[in-house]
Write a protein that holds these residues in place. Structure first.
Motif, mmCIF file in Angstrom:
data_model
loop_
_atom_site.group_PDB
_atom_site.id
_atom_site.type_symbol
_atom_site.label_atom_id
_atom_site.label_comp_id
_atom_site.label_asym_id
_atom_site.label_seq_id
_atom_site.Cartn_x
_atom_site.Cartn_y
_atom_site.Cartn_z
ATOM 1 N N PHE A 139 0.840 -1.196 0.000
ATOM 2 C CA PHE A 139 0.000 0.000 0.000
ATOM 3 C C PHE A 139 0.880 1.253 0.000
ATOM 4 O O PHE A 139 0.601 2.225 -0.715
ATOM 5 C CB PHE A 139 -0.931 -0.021 1.215
ATOM 6 N N GLU A 140 1.956 1.214 0.780
ATOM 7 C CA GLU A 140 2.902 2.338 0.805
ATOM 8 C C GLU A 140 3.499 2.564 -0.577
ATOM 9 O O GLU A 140 3.585 3.697 -1.059
ATOM 10 C CB GLU A 140 4.025 2.059 1.816
ATOM 11 N N ALA B 167 -16.246 4.494 -1.786
ATOM 12 C CA ALA B 167 -16.474 4.300 -0.346
ATOM 13 C C ALA B 167 -15.624 3.141 0.169
ATOM 14 O O ALA B 167 -15.101 3.180 1.286
ATOM 15 C CB ALA B 167 -17.955 4.032 -0.074
ATOM 16 N N TYR B 168 -15.485 2.136 -0.679
ATOM 17 C CA TYR B 168 -14.633 0.999 -0.329
ATOM 18 C C TYR B 168 -13.183 1.479 -0.158
ATOM 19 O O TYR B 168 -12.504 1.128 0.815
ATOM 20 C CB TYR B 168 -14.736 -0.026 -1.458
ATOM 21 N N PHE C 131 -8.438 3.181 2.891
ATOM 22 C CA PHE C 131 -7.458 4.206 3.299
ATOM 23 C C PHE C 131 -7.507 4.397 4.818
ATOM 24 O O PHE C 131 -6.481 4.612 5.458
ATOM 25 C CB PHE C 131 -7.756 5.545 2.605
ATOM 26 N N LYS C 132 -8.698 4.334 5.423
ATOM 27 C CA LYS C 132 -8.854 4.435 6.879
ATOM 28 C C LYS C 132 -8.166 3.261 7.556
ATOM 29 O O LYS C 132 -7.530 3.404 8.601
ATOM 30 C CB LYS C 132 -10.333 4.425 7.268
ATOM 31 N N LEU C 133 -8.347 2.084 6.944
ATOM 32 C CA LEU C 133 -7.768 0.863 7.494
ATOM 33 C C LEU C 133 -6.256 1.029 7.631
ATOM 34 O O LEU C 133 -5.655 0.585 8.612
ATOM 35 C CB LEU C 133 -8.098 -0.284 6.529
ATOM 36 N N GLN D 182 -2.842 -2.161 9.913
ATOM 37 C CA GLN D 182 -4.294 -2.153 9.685
ATOM 38 C C GLN D 182 -5.083 -1.902 10.978
ATOM 39 O O GLN D 182 -4.817 -2.533 11.989
ATOM 40 C CB GLN D 182 -4.735 -3.503 9.107
ATOM 41 N N ASP D 183 -6.048 -1.007 10.901
ATOM 42 C CA ASP D 183 -6.937 -0.723 12.023
ATOM 43 C C ASP D 183 -8.073 -1.758 12.018
ATOM 44 O O ASP D 183 -9.076 -1.584 11.337
ATOM 45 C CB ASP D 183 -7.493 0.697 11.879
#
Lengths: 106, 285
Positions: free
Chosen positions: B65-66, B92-93, B98-100, B140-141
């Motif tokens: 992801f980075e 939205a996904y 991105f929040k995760l 990951q959150d």
């Protein structure tokens, strides 16, 4: 399968189906969105609503104005939204190919 | 969270096109949509090839992801404005994704591509390139991601919200109706799950309904605000839309998205499944 160049005055021309689709099992709802002047409307948003009017799916029409859904036998409503105007159509679909024309009105 | 902190309007977006520190990102199911015309300056993310592991069924890892965000020229301090087709499902996904990974400044463009297009706003086909960055993601959150065991344990204990169409919920369709219906998994829904189709949270032009309408929608469906909530759909993208509504717009504190969703649950051996339009009861032991 070949794609014909679709004129909106011609009989309904549906979106070409992938070879993997089994029309014995699938209920395909397909057709073309046309303008009041009889031109195909590409980039229109077509929504499929179920028998209660609830949203089921939405697709964007191809440059030739074509759309396609995989539904189930029953009563459905199609609603098109576009820069050229909106349209509604109701149909009763059975297994196999179900063709619908939508003419949008500004 | 609230509407002001999570959502921007098309008018706002048009005003801030090209503003430094703001990156527009388009995410679509139909990944060719971007190439036919996108918001000026927007970069593209392919929900499948960029965000999914190419072999296992899971997301790209933190390092991948980075590398992805660095390559696209997105910095840790940038405000990322996400938009896309399908009434913003995949945007939205991506927001949830991105929040995760802990991105700070995130917005969703209200109405996505549809509102933008129907309003005759500019779309361009110019290639977009941004200077590469050195993006750093968080671990990951997991407080916003649900896995299958937690979902099974939630039957009869937490709010489960099935956001697919009524016919998919009841078992009359196996996939959203723009896709072929031949699918491997069983039809139906998780017992006790409430049916609140994602589409009830959106207007016809793809924008979200008002907070009052949204509160009435979930309250009326029987969502117990004092309990934790897990949302699911077929593959986790429509449920991201509902996750966004419940957590980011209405401010519910404990809302998770089950990205395994029905394609995983409906393939599990031995789990309870309910058919028909009613939620059904938890299985008796």
């Amino acid at each position: 399968m070949t794609t014909n160049s679709v004129g909106c005055g011609a009989p309904v021309q549906s979106a070409p189906l992938p070879a993997s689709v089994d029309l014995e099992k699938e209920t395909v709802i397909t057709g073309v969105v046309c303008s009041g002047e009889g031109d195909p409307v590409g980039g229109a948003y077509v929504r499929l609503l179920d028998a209660t009017g609830e949203f089921t799916a939405e697709v964007v029409t191809s440059p030739e104005g074509q759309f396609r859904f995989f539904a189930a036998p029953g009563t459905w409503t199609l609603r098109a939204l576009s820069r050229a105007g909106n349209a509604d159509a109701k149909l009763t679909a059975g297994r196999g190919l179900n063709e619908v024309a939508l003419s949008v009105i500004a | 969270m609230s509407r002001d902190s999570a959502l921007v309007s098309a008018d706002w977006a048009e005003k801030y096109l090209g503003a430094p520190g703001i990156v527009f990102v388009e995410v679509d199911e139909d990944t060719t949509a971007y190439d036919t015309g996108h918001i000026p300056g927007a970069v593209k993310l392919d929900w499948k090839s960029d965000l999914q592991d190419p072999v296992r069924r899971d997301f790209v890892n933190q390092q991948q992801f980075e590398a992805l965000l660095s390559e696209r020229g997105i910095g840790n301090g940038d405000q990322v404005v996400l938009y896309g087709g399908n009434n913003n499902w995949f945007a939205a996904y991506a927001y949830w994704y991105f929040k995760l990974y802990g991105h700070g400044d995130l917005k969703l463009l209200d109405g996505g591509r549809k509102k933008w297009e129907l309003g005759n706003r500019p779309l361009v086909t110019d290639p977009v390139s941004r200077t590469a960055t050195s993006y750093r993601a968080q671990t990951q959150d997991q407080s916003i991601r649900a896995f299958r065991d937690e979902v099974i344990a939630a039957i009869g204990a937490k709010n489960l919200v099935d956001v697919r169409s009524p016919d998919e919920y009841a078992g009359r369709l196996l996939a959203p109706a723009h896709l072929p219906q031949e699918q491997a998994q069983r039809a139906g829904h998780i017992p006790t799950a409430l049916s609140v189709p994602w589409s009830k949270a959106a207007n016809e032009d793809g924008t979200f309904k008002s907070d009052d309408e949204l509160r009435q929608l979930y309250g009326g469906a029987g969502l117990d605000g004092s309990k934790s909530t897990i949302a699911y759909c077929r593959i986790g993208e429509r449920s991201s839309h509902t996750w966004f509504v419940l957590r980011e717009l209405l401010g519910h504190s404990d809302v998770k998205n089950y990205d395994g969703s029905w394609t995983e649950y409906g393939s599990l051996v031995g789990v309870p499944v309910a058919l028909g339009d009613e939620p059904g009861d938890p299985p008796s032991n």
